[in-house]
Scaffold this motif. Structure first.
Motif, PDB file in Angstrom:
ATOM      1  N   ALA A   1      25.921 -68.895 -15.417  1.00 15.64           N
ATOM      2  CA  ALA A   1      26.358 -69.668 -14.258  1.00 15.64           C
ATOM      3  C   ALA A   1      25.858 -69.014 -12.982  1.00 15.64           C
ATOM      4  O   ALA A   1      25.636 -67.802 -12.919  1.00 15.64           O
ATOM      5  N   LEU A   2      25.689 -69.826 -11.939  1.00 19.16           N
ATOM      6  CA  LEU A   2      25.364 -69.287 -10.621  1.00 19.16           C
ATOM      7  C   LEU A   2      26.600 -68.609 -10.051  1.00 19.16           C
ATOM      8  O   LEU A   2      27.726 -69.083 -10.226  1.00 19.16           O
ATOM      9  N   THR A   3      26.400 -67.511  -9.357  1.00 19.53           N
ATOM     10  CA  THR A   3      27.508 -66.880  -8.641  1.00 19.53           C
ATOM     11  C   THR A   3      27.817 -67.732  -7.409  1.00 19.53           C
ATOM     12  O   THR A   3      27.040 -68.643  -7.046  1.00 19.53           O
ATOM     13  N   VAL A   4      28.927 -67.441  -6.769  1.00 16.57           N
ATOM     14  CA  VAL A   4      29.288 -68.192  -5.558  1.00 16.57           C
ATOM     15  C   VAL A   4      28.195 -68.070  -4.483  1.00 16.57           C
ATOM     16  O   VAL A   4      27.773 -69.087  -3.910  1.00 16.57           O
ATOM     17  N   PRO A   5      27.687 -66.860  -4.175  1.00 19.25           N
ATOM     18  CA  PRO A   5      26.615 -66.759  -3.179  1.00 19.25           C
ATOM     19  C   PRO A   5      25.349 -67.518  -3.600  1.00 19.25           C
ATOM     20  O   PRO A   5      24.686 -68.130  -2.756  1.00 19.25           O
ATOM     21  N   GLU A   6      25.019 -67.472  -4.880  1.00 20.32           N
ATOM     22  CA  GLU A   6      23.829 -68.192  -5.359  1.00 20.32           C
ATOM     23  C   GLU A   6      24.020 -69.701  -5.230  1.00 20.32           C
ATOM     24  O   GLU A   6      23.109 -70.422  -4.801  1.00 20.32           O
ATOM     25  N   GLN A   7      25.205 -70.188  -5.588  1.00 21.91           N
ATOM     26  CA  GLN A   7      25.490 -71.612  -5.476  1.00 21.91           C
ATOM     27  C   GLN A   7      25.435 -72.059  -4.010  1.00 21.91           C
ATOM     28  O   GLN A   7      24.877 -73.122  -3.695  1.00 21.91           O
ATOM     29  N   GLU A   8      25.999 -71.269  -3.121  1.00 25.26           N
ATOM     30  CA  GLU A   8      25.974 -71.616  -1.697  1.00 25.26           C
ATOM     31  C   GLU A   8      24.558 -71.628  -1.156  1.00 25.26           C
ATOM     32  O   GLU A   8      24.178 -72.518  -0.382  1.00 25.26           O
ATOM     33  N   LEU A   9      23.755 -70.630  -1.547  1.00 25.71           N
ATOM     34  CA  LEU A   9      22.357 -70.587  -1.110  1.00 25.71           C
ATOM     35  C   LEU A   9      21.618 -71.827  -1.587  1.00 25.71           C
ATOM     36  O   LEU A   9      20.888 -72.472  -0.814  1.00 25.71           O
ATOM     37  N   PHE A  10      21.787 -72.183  -2.850  1.00 25.80           N
ATOM     38  CA  PHE A  10      21.103 -73.327  -3.457  1.00 25.80           C
ATOM     39  C   PHE A  10      21.444 -74.628  -2.739  1.00 25.80           C
ATOM     40  O   PHE A  10      20.558 -75.372  -2.299  1.00 25.80           O
ATOM     41  N   LEU A  11      22.739 -74.917  -2.589  1.00 28.11           N
ATOM     42  CA  LEU A  11      23.146 -76.185  -1.992  1.00 28.11           C
ATOM     43  C   LEU A  11      22.879 -76.214  -0.486  1.00 28.11           C
ATOM     44  O   LEU A  11      22.507 -77.270   0.058  1.00 28.11           O
TER      45      LEU A  11
ATOM     46  N   GLY B   1      13.946 -84.154 -17.554  1.00 22.73           N
ATOM     47  CA  GLY B   1      12.679 -83.449 -17.378  1.00 22.73           C
ATOM     48  C   GLY B   1      12.259 -83.383 -15.918  1.00 22.73           C
ATOM     49  O   GLY B   1      11.853 -82.326 -15.420  1.00 22.73           O
ATOM     50  N   THR B   2      12.376 -84.502 -15.208  1.00 27.55           N
ATOM     51  CA  THR B   2      12.008 -84.548 -13.790  1.00 27.55           C
ATOM     52  C   THR B   2      12.916 -83.644 -12.961  1.00 27.55           C
ATOM     53  O   THR B   2      12.453 -82.922 -12.072  1.00 27.55           O
ATOM     54  N   LEU B   3      14.205 -83.675 -13.264  1.00 29.06           N
ATOM     55  CA  LEU B   3      15.163 -82.862 -12.505  1.00 29.06           C
ATOM     56  C   LEU B   3      14.922 -81.369 -12.716  1.00 29.06           C
ATOM     57  O   LEU B   3      14.980 -80.581 -11.765  1.00 29.06           O
ATOM     58  N   ASN B   4      14.648 -80.965 -13.946  1.00 29.41           N
ATOM     59  CA  ASN B   4      14.396 -79.542 -14.205  1.00 29.41           C
ATOM     60  C   ASN B   4      13.091 -79.064 -13.569  1.00 29.41           C
ATOM     61  O   ASN B   4      12.997 -77.924 -13.111  1.00 29.41           O
ATOM     62  N   LYS B   5      12.084 -79.942 -13.515  1.00 29.14           N
ATOM     63  CA  LYS B   5      10.840 -79.587 -12.821  1.00 29.14           C
ATOM     64  C   LYS B   5      11.100 -79.405 -11.331  1.00 29.14           C
ATOM     65  O   LYS B   5      10.570 -78.485 -10.698  1.00 29.14           O
ATOM     66  N   ALA B   6      11.919 -80.292 -10.767  1.00 28.43           N
ATOM     67  CA  ALA B   6      12.269 -80.177  -9.350  1.00 28.43           C
ATOM     68  C   ALA B   6      13.009 -78.864  -9.101  1.00 28.43           C
ATOM     69  O   ALA B   6      12.766 -78.180  -8.093  1.00 28.43           O
ATOM     70  N   LEU B   7      13.899 -78.492 -10.020  1.00 32.93           N
ATOM     71  CA  LEU B   7      14.643 -77.234  -9.864  1.00 32.93           C
ATOM     72  C   LEU B   7      13.714 -76.037  -9.804  1.00 32.93           C
ATOM     73  O   LEU B   7      13.917 -75.120  -9.005  1.00 32.93           O
ATOM     74  N   ARG B   8      12.693 -76.017 -10.647  1.00 32.08           N
ATOM     75  CA  ARG B   8      11.762 -74.879 -10.662  1.00 32.08           C
ATOM     76  C   ARG B   8      11.050 -74.738  -9.318  1.00 32.08           C
ATOM     77  O   ARG B   8      10.858 -73.627  -8.821  1.00 32.08           O
TER      78      ARG B   8
ATOM     79  N   ALA C   1      28.156 -86.246  -1.090  1.00 30.50           N
ATOM     80  CA  ALA C   1      26.844 -86.368  -1.746  1.00 30.50           C
ATOM     81  C   ALA C   1      26.530 -87.822  -2.081  1.00 30.50           C
ATOM     82  O   ALA C   1      25.396 -88.289  -1.880  1.00 30.50           O
ATOM     83  N   PHE C   2      27.521 -88.551  -2.591  1.00 30.29           N
ATOM     84  CA  PHE C   2      27.300 -89.967  -2.919  1.00 30.29           C
ATOM     85  C   PHE C   2      26.961 -90.768  -1.657  1.00 30.29           C
ATOM     86  O   PHE C   2      26.038 -91.611  -1.657  1.00 30.29           O
ATOM     87  N   LEU C   3      27.695 -90.526  -0.588  1.00 32.93           N
ATOM     88  CA  LEU C   3      27.450 -91.250   0.658  1.00 32.93           C
ATOM     89  C   LEU C   3      26.094 -90.877   1.250  1.00 32.93           C
ATOM     90  O   LEU C   3      25.396 -91.723   1.825  1.00 32.93           O
ATOM     91  N   GLU C   4      25.696 -89.605   1.102  1.00 32.04           N
ATOM     92  CA  GLU C   4      24.392 -89.160   1.560  1.00 32.04           C
ATOM     93  C   GLU C   4      23.287 -89.886   0.792  1.00 32.04           C
ATOM     94  O   GLU C   4      22.279 -90.308   1.373  1.00 32.04           O
ATOM     95  N   GLU C   5      23.475 -90.043  -0.526  1.00 25.31           N
ATOM     96  CA  GLU C   5      22.489 -90.769  -1.340  1.00 25.31           C
ATOM     97  C   GLU C   5      22.404 -92.222  -0.914  1.00 25.31           C
ATOM     98  O   GLU C   5      21.304 -92.795  -0.829  1.00 25.31           O
ATOM     99  N   LYS C   6      23.529 -92.838  -0.620  1.00 27.79           N
ATOM    100  CA  LYS C   6      23.540 -94.241  -0.194  1.00 27.79           C
ATOM    101  C   LYS C   6      22.787 -94.402   1.133  1.00 27.79           C
ATOM    102  O   LYS C   6      21.977 -95.329   1.298  1.00 27.79           O
ATOM    103  N   ARG C   7      23.034 -93.489   2.101  1.00 27.26           N
ATOM    104  CA  ARG C   7      22.336 -93.561   3.389  1.00 27.26           C
ATOM    105  C   ARG C   7      20.835 -93.358   3.207  1.00 27.26           C
ATOM    106  O   ARG C   7      20.024 -94.057   3.829  1.00 27.26           O
TER     107      ARG C   7
ATOM    108  N   VAL D   1      22.122 -85.415  -5.910  1.00 26.08           N
ATOM    109  CA  VAL D   1      22.259 -85.357  -7.369  1.00 26.08           C
ATOM    110  C   VAL D   1      22.647 -83.961  -7.844  1.00 26.08           C
ATOM    111  O   VAL D   1      23.504 -83.795  -8.722  1.00 26.08           O
ATOM    112  N   PHE D   2      22.062 -82.923  -7.234  1.00 26.35           N
ATOM    113  CA  PHE D   2      22.394 -81.565  -7.674  1.00 26.35           C
ATOM    114  C   PHE D   2      23.781 -81.140  -7.177  1.00 26.35           C
ATOM    115  O   PHE D   2      24.475 -80.366  -7.839  1.00 26.35           O
ATOM    116  N   SER D   3      24.187 -81.644  -6.035  1.00 27.71           N
ATOM    117  CA  SER D   3      25.532 -81.356  -5.547  1.00 27.71           C
ATOM    118  C   SER D   3      26.584 -81.987  -6.455  1.00 27.71           C
ATOM    119  O   SER D   3      27.613 -81.369  -6.759  1.00 27.71           O
ATOM    120  N   VAL D   4      26.323 -83.207  -6.905  1.00 23.13           N
ATOM    121  CA  VAL D   4      27.256 -83.875  -7.825  1.00 23.13           C
ATOM    122  C   VAL D   4      27.357 -83.093  -9.131  1.00 23.13           C
ATOM    123  O   VAL D   4      28.451 -82.880  -9.666  1.00 23.13           O
TER     124      VAL D   4
END
Length: 420
Positions: free
Chosen positions: A181-191, A315-322, A277-283, A207-210
């Motif tokens: 799992a990501l640590t709290v600092p890692e999760q905060e940095l990522f998002l 597959g697309t999502l994991n490529k984006a993560l890299r 996150a959902f509202l951000e995706e809608k906008r 999508v990653f926030s959800v």
């Protein structure tokens, strides 16, 4: 009374035994279904060895005709009998068997099949074909089921593949894949990195926030429709999964699966970050004039779509993560600061484990965690909880060791200063 018969060496022959003119020996018997069978051997000793096996098979109810039945024959029988599998799961099993099992050992006869044959086959999959243990696991699943049919129908006594995968893992020192799992600092940095509008990856934030804040499986997230989200009650309905298949016979396609268990169908609350996150995706879709064009098994109006209006897949999502991990870490390293937080390599599933870790850290009730994750068995939740607890304990001890080292370092420095 049956007339006594002798071979050319004047040895007494048993019932069903004869010696042919060419010197070969034959044993004939009648199976329970009334059919006549026979085996032949060069010597009387060899014949009686076969005969003992036949008598034992007959006593145990093993089919006499199994000597001609191949593993492929049993697969065809399994494919006719198998029930209770979802369509795409069944097709995936068939694909695994036909691609990997049939060409290598499919023509072997059930009667002569040995555990060593299966061991050699599994080793070949990993050594020669360079398959990952997860793929071998899938192949083992269908092969074990096929052999189980052979046992149930009395073609063989025991399932030769029992415990074979476990032995393979042990011999190669392969443990279960562990997704950290990501640590709290890692999760905060990522998002926070994705939340910034000046990055090329800002559109991936929703999508990653959800994922990180719901613990949903990737197929559950990509399969979400707008009608599954209740903004008034702040609830998410999870009642299906989007699955992507790539088969040699049927090509590439998406499909909808309903949950395999009742626990998979659930309602989970939306945290503020998820609603945002959902509202951000809608906008984003409204500004980009994006609309969903995909229809999968009658389902449409999916929330997370690509620039062509089609559904996303793992597959697309994991490529984006890299790419995100690479560029985020490059930006961090450019700061040239001490004690920088960097993102480890992780996948979509790691975000599910991350959410679980945050729940455990917050002291959330185990039953609530089970319901949120959609686990059927409480033991599954306990396994995850145990893993997370071990991680947290190790992290706390590591932090304690760092503090002790720093204290020791300062003490040594002070001592050196006093001497000077």
């Amino acid at each position: 009374m049956q007339e006594k018969r002798f071979d050319k060496k004047h040895r007494l022959l048993k019932k069903g035994e004869t010696q042919r003119a060419d010197g070969y020996y034959t044993y004939r018997w009648t199976s329970r279904n009334g059919k006549r069978h026979s085996v032949t051997a060069r010597t009387l000793e060899e014949l009686r060895e076969k005969e003992e096996g036949i008598i034992k098979d007959t006593a145990d109810g093993i089919r006499a005709e199994n000597k001609n039945v191949t593993l492929d024959d049993m697969f065809h029988l399994w494919s006719k009998l198998k029930r209770g599998l979802k369509g795409n799961t069944y097709q995936n099993y068939c694909y695994m068997y036909r691609t990997f099992v049939s060409p290598e050992i499919g023509k072997l006869r059930i009667a002569t099949l040995r555990k060593s044959d299966l061991k050699a086959f599994y080793n070949s999959l990993m050594d020669d074909k360079n398959l990952k243990i997860a793929t071998v696991d899938n192949i083992h699943t269908v092969l074990h089921q096929v052999l189980e049919v052979a046992v149930e129908d009395r073609y063989m006594r025991t399932n030769l593949s029992d415990n074979l995968l476990k032995e393979l893992r042990q011999s190669r020192n392969i443990g279960q894949e562990h997704r950290k799992a990501l640590t709290v600092p890692e999760q905060e940095l990522f998002l926070n990195y994705l939340r910034r509008e000046n990055t090329p990856y800002h559109h991936w934030y929703p999508v990653f926030s959800v994922m990180a804040n719901t613990g949903l499986r990737v197929g559950e997230v990509t399969g979400l429709r707008w009608e599954d989200v209740d903004f008034e009650e702040n609830l998410i309905q999870v009642n299906h999964t989007l699955v992507y298949y790539k088969h040699a016979d049927n090509g590439c396609y998406f499909s909808i699966h309903t949950p395999k268990t009742a626990a998979g169908k659930r309602v989970i609350p939306m945290l503020d970050e998820v609603r945002e996150a959902f509202l951000e995706e809608k906008r984003y879709q409204e500004l980009s004039q994006l609309t969903c064009k995909a229809v999968v098994d009658g389902y449409t109006d999916f929330i997370f779509i690509n620039r062509f209006g089609n559904v996303q897949h793992q597959g697309t999502l994991n490529k984006a993560l890299r790419r995100i991990i690479r560029d985020c870490n490059d930006e961090q390293l450019a700061k040239n600061q001490k004690d920088l937080v960097l993102l480890p390599r992780f996948s979509c599933h790691s975000l599910r484990h991350t959410f679980t870790t945050r729940l455990v850290e917050a002291g959330v009730n185990l039953k609530v965690i089970q319901d949120a994750l959609g686990h059927k068995d409480f033991s599954t939740t306990m396994d995850v909880y145990t893993d997370v607890t071990k991680e947290l304990r190790q992290r706390e001890f590591d932090n304690l060791q760092d503090r002790m080292n720093q204290k020791k370092y300062k003490g040594n420095k002070a001592e050196e200063g006093g001497k000077n």
